[in-house]
Design a protein around this motif. Structure first.
Motif, PDB file in Angstrom:
ATOM      1  N   GLU A 138       5.608  14.763 -13.019  1.00  0.00           N
ATOM      2  CA  GLU A 138       3.697  15.793 -14.379  1.00  0.00           C
ATOM      3  C   GLU A 138       4.454  17.087 -13.645  1.00  0.00           C
ATOM      4  OE1 GLU A 138       0.763  13.180 -13.667  1.00  0.00           O
ATOM      5  OE2 GLU A 138       1.465  12.318 -14.762  1.00  0.00           O
ATOM      6  N   GLY A 139       4.420  18.096 -12.083  1.00  0.00           N
ATOM      7  CA  GLY A 139       4.677  19.200 -11.807  1.00  0.00           C
ATOM      8  C   GLY A 139       5.440  19.725 -11.257  1.00  0.00           C
ATOM      9  N   GLN A 140       6.132  19.174 -12.410  1.00  0.00           N
ATOM     10  CA  GLN A 140       8.135  19.933 -12.947  1.00  0.00           C
ATOM     11  C   GLN A 140       7.391  21.257 -13.122  1.00  0.00           C
ATOM     12  OE1 GLN A 140      11.009  17.760 -14.793  1.00  0.00           O
ATOM     13  NE2 GLN A 140      11.140  16.858 -12.858  1.00  0.00           N
ATOM     14  N   GLY A 141       8.134  22.398 -12.738  1.00  0.00           N
ATOM     15  CA  GLY A 141       7.473  24.383 -13.545  1.00  0.00           C
ATOM     16  C   GLY A 141       6.649  24.760 -12.383  1.00  0.00           C
ATOM     17  N   ASP A 142       5.432  23.675 -11.814  1.00  0.00           N
ATOM     18  CA  ASP A 142       4.553  24.061 -11.134  1.00  0.00           C
ATOM     19  C   ASP A 142       5.274  23.745  -9.564  1.00  0.00           C
ATOM     20  OD1 ASP A 142       2.386  24.684  -9.157  1.00  0.00           O
ATOM     21  OD2 ASP A 142       1.229  23.656 -10.406  1.00  0.00           O
ATOM     22  N   ASN A 143       5.412  24.924  -8.721  1.00  0.00           N
ATOM     23  CA  ASN A 143       5.937  25.160  -7.777  1.00  0.00           C
ATOM     24  C   ASN A 143       5.611  24.379  -6.493  1.00  0.00           C
ATOM     25  OD1 ASN A 143       8.345  25.652  -8.234  1.00  0.00           O
ATOM     26  ND2 ASN A 143       7.762  28.372  -8.022  1.00  0.00           N
ATOM     27  N   ARG A 144       4.337  24.823  -6.537  1.00  0.00           N
ATOM     28  CA  ARG A 144       3.459  24.581  -5.095  1.00  0.00           C
ATOM     29  C   ARG A 144       2.370  23.268  -5.694  1.00  0.00           C
ATOM     30  NH1 ARG A 144      -2.198  27.991  -5.104  1.00  0.00           N
ATOM     31  NH2 ARG A 144      -0.398  29.785  -4.095  1.00  0.00           N
ATOM     32  N   ARG A 145       2.563  22.413  -6.739  1.00  0.00           N
ATOM     33  CA  ARG A 145       2.258  20.717  -6.827  1.00  0.00           C
ATOM     34  C   ARG A 145       3.651  20.369  -6.016  1.00  0.00           C
ATOM     35  NH1 ARG A 145       0.561  18.318 -12.846  1.00  0.00           N
ATOM     36  NH2 ARG A 145       0.239  16.190 -11.780  1.00  0.00           N
ATOM     37  N   ASP A 146       4.477  20.361  -6.827  1.00  0.00           N
ATOM     38  CA  ASP A 146       5.550  20.139  -6.606  1.00  0.00           C
ATOM     39  C   ASP A 146       6.511  20.325  -4.367  1.00  0.00           C
ATOM     40  OD1 ASP A 146       8.476  19.227  -7.696  1.00  0.00           O
ATOM     41  OD2 ASP A 146       9.499  20.536  -6.120  1.00  0.00           O
ATOM     42  N   LYS A 147       5.283  21.136  -3.933  1.00  0.00           N
ATOM     43  CA  LYS A 147       5.793  21.000  -2.857  1.00  0.00           C
ATOM     44  C   LYS A 147       4.856  20.059  -2.536  1.00  0.00           C
ATOM     45  CE  LYS A 147       5.879  24.602   0.615  1.00  0.00           C
ATOM     46  NZ  LYS A 147       6.064  25.326   1.194  1.00  0.00           N
ATOM     47  N   ARG A 148       3.899  20.097  -2.727  1.00  0.00           N
ATOM     48  CA  ARG A 148       2.493  18.973  -2.047  1.00  0.00           C
ATOM     49  C   ARG A 148       3.576  17.159  -2.073  1.00  0.00           C
ATOM     50  NH1 ARG A 148      -1.152  20.612  -4.418  1.00  0.00           N
ATOM     51  NH2 ARG A 148      -1.100  19.227  -5.724  1.00  0.00           N
ATOM     52  N   GLU A 186       0.516  -1.913  -0.058  1.00  0.00           N
ATOM     53  CA  GLU A 186       0.446   0.086   0.102  1.00  0.00           C
ATOM     54  C   GLU A 186       0.854   1.452   0.035  1.00  0.00           C
ATOM     55  OE1 GLU A 186      -0.107  -2.281   2.079  1.00  0.00           O
ATOM     56  OE2 GLU A 186      -1.539  -3.879   1.425  1.00  0.00           O
ATOM     57  N   ALA A 187       2.316   1.467   1.013  1.00  0.00           N
ATOM     58  CA  ALA A 187       2.348   2.643   1.004  1.00  0.00           C
ATOM     59  C   ALA A 187       3.546   3.242  -0.467  1.00  0.00           C
ATOM     60  CB  ALA A 187       3.768   2.340   2.105  1.00  0.00           C
ATOM     61  N   LYS A 188       4.237   1.516  -1.052  1.00  0.00           N
ATOM     62  CA  LYS A 188       4.181   1.792  -2.151  1.00  0.00           C
ATOM     63  C   LYS A 188       3.433   2.429  -3.471  1.00  0.00           C
ATOM     64  CE  LYS A 188       7.615  -0.737  -4.901  1.00  0.00           C
ATOM     65  NZ  LYS A 188       7.284  -0.496  -6.546  1.00  0.00           N
ATOM     66  N   ALA A 189       2.430   2.053  -3.568  1.00  0.00           N
ATOM     67  CA  ALA A 189       1.293   2.547  -4.387  1.00  0.00           C
ATOM     68  C   ALA A 189       1.551   3.826  -4.244  1.00  0.00           C
ATOM     69  CB  ALA A 189       0.545   1.687  -4.380  1.00  0.00           C
ATOM     70  N   PHE A 190       0.849   4.211  -2.638  1.00  0.00           N
ATOM     71  CA  PHE A 190       0.864   5.753  -2.419  1.00  0.00           C
ATOM     72  C   PHE A 190       2.322   6.290  -2.596  1.00  0.00           C
ATOM     73  CE2 PHE A 190      -2.399   4.368   0.675  1.00  0.00           C
ATOM     74  CZ  PHE A 190      -3.268   5.390  -0.462  1.00  0.00           C
ATOM     75  N   LEU A 191       3.376   6.246  -2.554  1.00  0.00           N
ATOM     76  CA  LEU A 191       4.906   6.451  -3.153  1.00  0.00           C
ATOM     77  C   LEU A 191       4.655   6.678  -4.518  1.00  0.00           C
ATOM     78  CD1 LEU A 191       7.211   7.545  -1.529  1.00  0.00           C
ATOM     79  CD2 LEU A 191       8.281   5.735  -2.020  1.00  0.00           C
ATOM     80  N   ASP A 192       4.479   5.015  -4.829  1.00  0.00           N
ATOM     81  CA  ASP A 192       4.994   5.524  -7.106  1.00  0.00           C
ATOM     82  C   ASP A 192       3.747   6.865  -7.024  1.00  0.00           C
ATOM     83  OD1 ASP A 192       6.255   3.266  -7.343  1.00  0.00           O
ATOM     84  OD2 ASP A 192       5.496   2.391  -7.201  1.00  0.00           O
ATOM     85  N   GLN A 193       2.249   7.042  -6.757  1.00  0.00           N
ATOM     86  CA  GLN A 193       1.430   7.964  -6.861  1.00  0.00           C
ATOM     87  C   GLN A 193       2.118   9.352  -6.972  1.00  0.00           C
ATOM     88  OE1 GLN A 193      -2.380   7.740  -5.263  1.00  0.00           O
ATOM     89  NE2 GLN A 193      -3.243   9.417  -6.554  1.00  0.00           N
ATOM     90  N   ALA A 194       3.216   9.603  -5.660  1.00  0.00           N
ATOM     91  CA  ALA A 194       3.422  11.122  -5.063  1.00  0.00           C
ATOM     92  C   ALA A 194       4.386  11.501  -6.135  1.00  0.00           C
ATOM     93  CB  ALA A 194       3.701  10.761  -3.894  1.00  0.00           C
ATOM     94  N   GLU A 195       5.442  10.468  -6.349  1.00  0.00           N
ATOM     95  CA  GLU A 195       6.938   9.840  -7.621  1.00  0.00           C
ATOM     96  C   GLU A 195       6.070  10.992  -8.784  1.00  0.00           C
ATOM     97  OE1 GLU A 195      10.712  10.906  -8.034  1.00  0.00           O
ATOM     98  OE2 GLU A 195       9.537  10.182  -6.340  1.00  0.00           O
ATOM     99  N   THR A 196       5.062   9.615  -8.807  1.00  0.00           N
ATOM    100  CA  THR A 196       4.825  10.678 -10.215  1.00  0.00           C
ATOM    101  C   THR A 196       3.907  11.894 -10.868  1.00  0.00           C
ATOM    102  OG1 THR A 196       4.445   7.929 -10.872  1.00  0.00           O
ATOM    103  CG2 THR A 196       2.940   9.278 -12.587  1.00  0.00           C
ATOM    104  N   GLU A 197       2.965  12.321  -9.597  1.00  0.00           N
ATOM    105  CA  GLU A 197       2.730  13.722  -9.783  1.00  0.00           C
ATOM    106  C   GLU A 197       4.029  14.542  -9.412  1.00  0.00           C
ATOM    107  OE1 GLU A 197      -0.335  16.694  -6.665  1.00  0.00           O
ATOM    108  OE2 GLU A 197      -0.653  14.461  -6.344  1.00  0.00           O
TER     109      GLU A 197
END
Length: 424
Positions: free
Chosen positions: A366-376, A352-363
């Motif tokens: 994808e959010g490179q250049g968007d500081n708020r999204r990258d920080k989250r 479960e933790a690995k799935a959440f971690l992969d999802q956060a890493e993908t986000e």
């Protein structure tokens, strides 16, 4: 048999005497040339930064204790910069592994100590790195002069770690990081010396005293102003202190003369040489010269990219791979002696933790250049890794492998990149 097309006449390795001469020249440049010294020390600083962190892949306290004891025994905080520095200057260093009751003790052997082998004709016999007959990439042993007085010793390939830069895998020796810069460094040093002479001439002021009549009139002048010899020989004028009023009889004329030298067209030569040195070193010009007056954020970021890539590559190999092998050898020795168990428990992420971690890493990607999204996304990743419930323990066979955590090469989110670089 495994044939190699780099044996004998086709090898990229330098002949023994040329290799030794290059090492001596590189050492001399590092010790006497401020730009060469700055290049080497900057590469050491950027490679290691505030220090290297080493941890066992197995993540168990026993293995970490072995690593910590190895680091303390060999003073790795001091030795790691030394290994990097020696490798950059000489192009290579041989790190000897000496087995003791406590574990391995490391000692460096200079490449100048490597000595021709007794068995003539074998590949590498004339350079101290002896390989298999039909495979130049398989090192069998090293032969070196232990005391500089002909006390020759031999090391097996597994008794030492040979660290090389600027070399292919089928080359027996490395080459100095300063090798492509030595000619320009020498030219620039000569240019600076000549500029100093020119500037002295441009700022020099001379006084010429002209006397009407024959040479016998010279002897009548004040001895504190003019010191003369016989007629036809040169006269030397003492420099009068500031504010001195010169008095002379009629027929004596004093004239102040300065050199009229115009050397403005030579200024660009020095700039061109410094840029060549910076390009060869893979660094920004201001890092090489220490002058950031003409550097702005855009130019710093542009020059930063190739330097960062070069440091990353050197961290991967040779330094990362060689240091990893040294630490792994210590863990394997501890396992052999029974100080480590053959099996260990390892913490791994739950599914479960690995799935959440992969999802956060993908986000995050994808959010490179968007500081708020990258920080989250980064905050989510840190929370998952810090939560003990994200892990479970499994029993596995010990790997005897280590992880190297390098410091950031360039601190991010800095208003002034040049200031951040200078603060490393």
């Amino acid at each position: 048999s495994i044939e190699s097309d780099t044996l004998d006449a086709y090898s990229f390795d330098l002949p023994q005497r040329k290799r030794e001469k290059l090492i001596v020249q590189a050492r001399g440049a590092y010790e006497t040339n401020p730009i060469a010294h700055q290049i080497i020390e900057s590469m050491v600083d950027f490679t290691l930064g505030a220090g290297l962190q080493v941890s066992a892949v197995d993540k168990d306290p026993e293995a970490q204790d072995v690593i910590d004891a190895f680091r303390e025994r060999n003073r790795m905080d001091d030795r790691e910069p030394e290994i990097v520095r020696r490798t950059l200057i000489d192009g290579e260093v041989l790190v000897r592994k000496i087995e003791t009751p406590l574990g391995y003790v490391l000692r460096e052997i200079s490449p100048l100590a490597l000595y021709p082998d007794e068995v003539l004709g074998r590949p590498g016999w004339d350079s101290g790195v002896i390989t298999a007959v039909n495979d130049i990439e398989t090192v069998i042993r090293y032969r070196y002069d232990a005391d500089g007085e002909g006390t020759f010793r031999t090391l097996g390939a597994n008794e030492a770690e040979h660290i090389k830069i600027n070399s292919d895998v089928d080359m027996l020796h490395g080459r100095s990081y300063l090798a492509p810069l030595l000619a320009r460094l020498s030219q620039y040093a000569q240019w600076v010396e000549q500029r100093v002479i020119v500037n002295r001439l441009k700022s020099a002021v001379y006084m010429i005293t002209t006397i009407e009549g024959d040479a016998t009139g010279i002897s009548t002048l004040d001895g504190d102003i003019i010191k003369s010899t016989r007629s036809g020989q040169s006269s030397a004028a003492k420099i009068p202190p500031p504010g001195t009023r010169l008095l002379a009889t009629k027929g004596v004329k004093h004239e102040m003369v300065s050199a009229n030298i115009d050397s403005k067209d030579c200024v660009d030569d020095g700039v061109r040489m410094l840029r060549d040195i910076a390009v060869g070193a893979g660094m920004s010009e201001w890092i090489v010269t220490g002058d950031s007056s003409s550097t702005n954020r855009s130019s710093s970021e542009t020059a930063e990219s190739p330097m960062v890539r070069r440091v990353q590559r050197m961290r991967t190999t040779p330094f990362g791979s060689s240091l990893r092998r040294l630490y792994c050898a210590e863990l394997k020795l501890a396992l052999k002696r029974g100080r480590l168990s053959e099996r260990t428990s390892r913490r791994v992420l739950t599914p479960e933790a690995k799935a959440f971690l992969d999802q956060a890493e993908t986000e995050r990607l994808e959010g490179q250049g968007d500081n708020r999204r990258d920080k989250r996304a980064r905050s989510t990743i840190e929370e998952i890794k810090a939560n003990p419930k994200s892990y479970t323990s499994i029993e596995t066979e010990r790997t005897c492998k280590v992880e190297l955590k390098w410091p950031e090469i360039i601190p991010r989110n800095q208003k002034d990149l040049a200031e951040a670089l200078g603060g490393l």
